[in-house]
Design a protein around this motif. Structure first.
Motif, PDB file in Angstrom:
ATOM      1  N   ALA A  64      -5.876  11.072  24.571  1.00  0.00           N
ATOM      2  CA  ALA A  64      -6.548  11.384  25.775  1.00  0.00           C
ATOM      3  C   ALA A  64      -7.274  12.667  25.924  1.00  0.00           C
ATOM      4  CB  ALA A  64      -5.362  11.396  26.765  1.00  0.00           C
ATOM      5  N   ALA A  65      -6.610  13.806  25.277  1.00  0.00           N
ATOM      6  CA  ALA A  65      -7.222  15.054  25.264  1.00  0.00           C
ATOM      7  C   ALA A  65      -8.660  15.261  24.432  1.00  0.00           C
ATOM      8  CB  ALA A  65      -6.350  16.430  24.614  1.00  0.00           C
ATOM      9  N   SER A  66      -8.474  14.466  23.458  1.00  0.00           N
ATOM     10  CA  SER A  66      -9.653  14.291  22.545  1.00  0.00           C
ATOM     11  C   SER A  66     -10.862  13.876  23.157  1.00  0.00           C
ATOM     12  CB  SER A  66      -9.615  13.499  21.271  1.00  0.00           C
ATOM     13  OG  SER A  66      -9.526  11.971  21.617  1.00  0.00           O
ATOM     14  N   LEU A  67     -10.506  12.720  24.053  1.00  0.00           N
ATOM     15  CA  LEU A  67     -11.576  12.134  24.921  1.00  0.00           C
ATOM     16  C   LEU A  67     -12.123  12.925  26.106  1.00  0.00           C
ATOM     17  CD1 LEU A  67     -13.287   9.556  25.916  1.00  0.00           C
ATOM     18  CD2 LEU A  67     -10.969   8.918  27.278  1.00  0.00           C
ATOM     19  N   PRO A 115     -12.398  17.544  18.845  1.00  0.00           N
ATOM     20  CA  PRO A 115     -11.458  16.336  19.307  1.00  0.00           C
ATOM     21  C   PRO A 115     -10.859  15.408  17.831  1.00  0.00           C
ATOM     22  CG  PRO A 115     -13.298  16.537  20.765  1.00  0.00           C
ATOM     23  CD  PRO A 115     -13.475  17.720  19.639  1.00  0.00           C
ATOM     24  N   PHE A 116     -12.078  15.723  17.045  1.00  0.00           N
ATOM     25  CA  PHE A 116     -11.733  14.774  15.783  1.00  0.00           C
ATOM     26  C   PHE A 116     -10.568  15.289  15.132  1.00  0.00           C
ATOM     27  CE2 PHE A 116     -15.848  13.347  17.159  1.00  0.00           C
ATOM     28  CZ  PHE A 116     -15.662  12.235  17.464  1.00  0.00           C
ATOM     29  N   VAL A 130      -8.110   5.133  12.311  1.00  0.00           N
ATOM     30  CA  VAL A 130      -9.185   5.127  11.629  1.00  0.00           C
ATOM     31  C   VAL A 130     -10.112   4.181  12.886  1.00  0.00           C
ATOM     32  CG1 VAL A 130     -10.826   3.587  10.064  1.00  0.00           C
ATOM     33  CG2 VAL A 130      -8.875   5.076   9.154  1.00  0.00           C
ATOM     34  N   LYS A 131      -9.561   3.353  13.538  1.00  0.00           N
ATOM     35  CA  LYS A 131      -9.984   2.409  14.595  1.00  0.00           C
ATOM     36  C   LYS A 131     -10.543   3.509  15.508  1.00  0.00           C
ATOM     37  CE  LYS A 131      -8.484  -2.064  13.682  1.00  0.00           C
ATOM     38  NZ  LYS A 131      -7.437  -3.209  14.062  1.00  0.00           N
ATOM     39  N   LEU A 136     -14.242   6.479  18.878  1.00  0.00           N
ATOM     40  CA  LEU A 136     -14.883   7.663  19.612  1.00  0.00           C
ATOM     41  C   LEU A 136     -16.138   8.326  19.291  1.00  0.00           C
ATOM     42  CD1 LEU A 136     -14.019   9.353  21.866  1.00  0.00           C
ATOM     43  CD2 LEU A 136     -12.846  10.936  20.201  1.00  0.00           C
ATOM     44  N   SER A 137     -16.402   7.919  17.995  1.00  0.00           N
ATOM     45  CA  SER A 137     -17.511   8.321  17.410  1.00  0.00           C
ATOM     46  C   SER A 137     -18.780   7.396  17.739  1.00  0.00           C
ATOM     47  CB  SER A 137     -17.506   8.492  16.042  1.00  0.00           C
ATOM     48  OG  SER A 137     -16.614   9.162  15.391  1.00  0.00           O
TER      49      SER A 137
END
Length: 285
Positions: A64-67, A115-116, A130-131, A136-137
């Motif tokens: 959630a934080a990465s988004l 984020p990654f 990986v998915k 996200l990318s």
């Protein structure tokens, strides 16, 4: 929801308290991260997980934080003089006004790359990681948000068709709002058929979100939306309101939200989730 937001914000601020990060970079990123956002994207993700009867863990909050980090980085860059040239965001000075333009650009860059790193630390099977990274990318870069921003800028001063407007916003706003739907399905081990339904629901919500933004740009005050209203008109942008009129835009908004609710009902979202409440909040009278 308040508890979820508190946990999310703890992760966001703690990450930038690392001593290795230059103090002024940390200050700039945290300034925008904590500028009062509603956390719609990460909350959609967390609520959907609960709707699939998944017990939330610290790992889910990392996703959630990465988004939220990518979304915030996009706002910093959107507000820059070379882009939308805005002085206020969420009722506060934009990052380049509070600090300076170079710092704002670099803060936005950090919020695109970090984020990654955050996501790579999530305790999930490698296949799922990986998915998630792929999705996200896809949502953020040349196939999503960045591409949509380019098309949006190209369309200024032009009269665009409804199909062209939808394409812009499907990329610029919609892809990043679709991610929480697909990501929740990946983590909840949903079938490919269900993942496609989640993607369709996310795309509908993404377009609804942009239609709502277009409506509020001409109907709401600075106090209500936290940024300068009427910017779309000044910049001669083609919007849903400009093309369809206010009533037509409201009808489109209702239609998109109905599609999303129908799909989520078919997917068997349980009453543990506030996802339908969140979707209802996107309605405009």
């Amino acid at each position: 929801m308040n508890t979820k937001i508190e946990k999310l914000e703890h992760i966001l601020t703690a990450f930038y308290q690392e001593k290795q990060i230059p103090a002024h970079l940390s200050a700039a990123t945290v300034y925008s991260l904590m500028a009062g956002g509603k956390r719609i994207r990460p909350l959609l993700f967390l609520e959907l997980l609960e709707g699939f009867d998944v017990e939330l863990t610290p790992t889910h909050y990392l996703v959630a934080a990465s988004l939220e980090m990518i979304h915030t980085g996009s706002l910093i860059h959107d507000d820059l003089p070379a882009m939308d040239n805005d002085d206020y965001r969420r009722g506060k000075l934009t990052n380049h006004k509070q600090f300076d333009e170079a710092t704002a650009i670099l803060a936005g860059d950090s919020l695109f790359f970090d984020p990654f790193y955050v996501l790579s630390n999530a305790d999930l099977p490698v296949e799922k990681l990986v998915k998630l990274i792929q999705e996200l990318s896809f949502a953020s870069g040349s196939f999503g948000m960045v591409a949509g921003q380019v098309l949006d800028m190209d369309g200024e001063g032009e009269t665009l068709s409804l199909a062209q407007i939808e394409q812009i916003h499907r990329l610029k706003t919609g892809r990043l709002l679709t991610f929480p739907f697909v990501a929740s399905g990946i983590i909840a081990d949903k079938s490919e058929i269900d993942l496609e339904k989640l993607r369709e629901a996310g795309e509908a919500v993404g377009l609804a979100f942009q239609i709502r933004d277009d409506i509020l740009d001409v109907t709401a005050s600075f106090e209500e939306i936290g940024k300068t209203p009427g910017k779309d008109i000044l910049e001669e942008k083609s919007t849903y309101v400009a093309l369809l009129g206010l009533d037509g835009a409201k009808n489109q908004l209702t239609e998109k939200l109905s599609v999303a609710k129908k799909l989520l009902t078919e997917l068997g979202i349980t009453d543990r989730s506030d996802i339908f409440k969140m979707i209802k909040q996107l309605e405009v009278k």
